[in-house]
Design an enzyme around this catalytic site. Structure first.
Site, PDB file in Angstrom:
ATOM      1  CG  HIS A  95      -0.162   0.284   2.500  1.00 47.31           C
ATOM      2  ND1 HIS A  95       0.730  -0.614   3.050  1.00 47.31           N
ATOM      3  CD2 HIS A  95      -0.165   1.360   3.340  1.00 47.31           C
ATOM      4  CE1 HIS A  95       1.243  -0.108   4.155  1.00 47.31           C
ATOM      5  NE2 HIS A  95       0.719   1.090   4.368  1.00 47.31           N
ATOM      6  CG  HIS A 144       0.492   5.676   3.625  1.00 47.23           C
ATOM      7  ND1 HIS A 144      -0.847   5.481   3.876  1.00 47.23           N
ATOM      8  CD2 HIS A 144       1.157   4.835   4.466  1.00 47.23           C
ATOM      9  CE1 HIS A 144      -0.999   4.579   4.826  1.00 47.23           C
ATOM     10  NE2 HIS A 144       0.211   4.168   5.208  1.00 47.23           N
TER      11      HIS A 144
END
Length: 407
Positions: free
Chosen positions: A316, A331
């Site tokens: 992620h 992020h």
């Protein structure tokens, strides 16, 4: 045999000592484990440096300085006044390296044996006043206000025999000033040497200490010293005034000052400031400056040319470094680490070079939202806390839009 040397008055041995220590420190930093490095590296470096300095490097530096003084004395014995001129011209280099200290034993010995000294003090007077003349010339010629202020104060100091402010603040930073000071010192030194000006006290020559040249047997000695002072000042002032050229900023300095890295949007969606992200780590900018995007499409693109540095194991998050060295962290989503890589598919690998607009990561936006996660994606500059960053305004963006600039 081991020499008994007072190193408190020796600079050249200290230079050799630090050079050796620096190399040993680099070596032990490479081979020592990080956990013991803080004490192991200095301990081992000193264990080797100290005895080698005391037994080898110290005596080498000391004898080199003594040898240099011997050369000056030899030249004076053979050529007379030219030795004073040469010594005066090279004093900028000697003072910077501390090698002028090698002349002190000679001065003390000469004064103790004959009550007078004819070389070093005369050369030092010529050099000190030449530094003053050069600085005042710079203060008139330069357009740089900071340099002008430094030159004036350093010039006044040099007039009174203290040349370090002039040397380190002006002379050795501008080679044309250095050349002019050397010309002035050589000219003044030649005059003082030709007049065989004698000094009777071991102090730094300057306006306040001219009484060191007062002689009971040579009525013109003080006058010749004053004339030599004037010759040195005028020659240096004229030489620096003629040679001076305002130095343009280097290409590297211009690059640092003017270059801006421009970042495109790494996702399509709504651009928002970091302060609006519902996570204190990002909103309070604890990791660094940046911006965020609420994505409308599950694709993350490279906002600038660079290299992939890291891909987090849960996919992620990833990081890249720009060609200018700026480190950028992406992020995707808040708390999406809990998905453990589900719905994320990296399109690049660590070490891969990428161009602006290249696809870095694809993710299933709808399923991430369906799982109850906020998809807002933060882009953080992690290694530039002092950088000037442009204002981020909320708006719709695509990967072709320039959204962020950094100086």
């Amino acid at each position: 045999p081991v020499q008994n040397i007072n190193y408190a008055y020796q600079v050249f041995p200290a230079i050799l000592c630090v050079l050796l220590y620096s190399q040993l420190e680099k070596f032990f930093n490479k081979i020592s484990p990080k956990v013991i490095r803080s004490f192991f590296v200095p301990m081992m470096s000193l264990l080797i440096t100290v005895p080698i300095t005391l037994l080898v490097l110290g005596p080498i530096g000391y004898n080199f300085g003594q040898g240099f003084a011997g050369v000056i004395l030899f030249v004076f014995g053979k050529f007379g006044w030219i030795a004073v001129a040469i010594l005066a011209a090279f004093l900028p280099f000697m003072v910077v390296t501390g090698m002028h200290k090698a002349m002190i034993p000679y001065v003390i010995t000469s004064l103790g044996q004959s009550g007078r000294e004819l070389i070093y003090n005369a050369a030092s007077l010529a050099h000190n006043i030449s530094e003053a003349g050069g600085c005042f010339a710079v203060s008139i010629r330069t357009k740089d206000k900071a340099l002008r202020s430094t030159a004036v104060s350093a010039g006044i100091s040099a007039l009174f025999g203290i040349t370090e402010p002039a040397l380190y603040g002006v002379t050795i930073l501008h080679k044309r000033v250095l050349y002019g000071v050397m010309i002035g010192a050589f000219t003044g030194g030649a005059f003082l040497g030709a007049q065989a000006v004698e000094a009777y006290v071991a102090v730094g020559p300057g306006i306040a200490s001219l009484s060191m040249f007062i002689s009971e047997t040579l009525p013109n000695n003080l006058m010749n010293a004053i004339m030599g002072l004037g010759v040195s000042f005028v020659a240096s002032f004229i030489a620096v005034s003629v040679l001076w050229k305002e130095e343009a900023p280097s290409k590297e300095a211009e690059k640092v000052e003017n270059n801006k890295e421009k970042f495109n949007a790494p996702l399509e969606g709504e651009l928002i400031p970091l302060s609006e992200v519902k996570d204190e780590v990002f909103s309070n900018k604890l990791m660094g400056e940046g911006f965020a995007i609420i994505p409308s499409k599950g694709e993350l693109y490279a906002p600038i040319d660079g290299t992939i540095e890291m891909i987090f194991e849960t996919k992620h998050s990833l990081a890249m470094k720009s060609e200018e060295g700026t480190e950028i962290l992406f992020h995707v989503g808040l708390d999406t680490v809990n998905l453990k890589g589900k719905y994320f598919n990296p399109e690049v690998s660590v070490g891969k070079s990428v161009k602006k607009g290249d696809l870095l990561l694809s993710f299933d936006l709808d399923k991430i939202i369906a799982e109850g996660f906020d998809p807002v994606t933060a882009t953080i500059i992690t290694n530039r806390p002092d950088a000037k960053i442009g204002t981020v305004e909320s708006k719709k963006v695509t990967k072709k839009d320039n959204v962020f600039e950094i100086n």
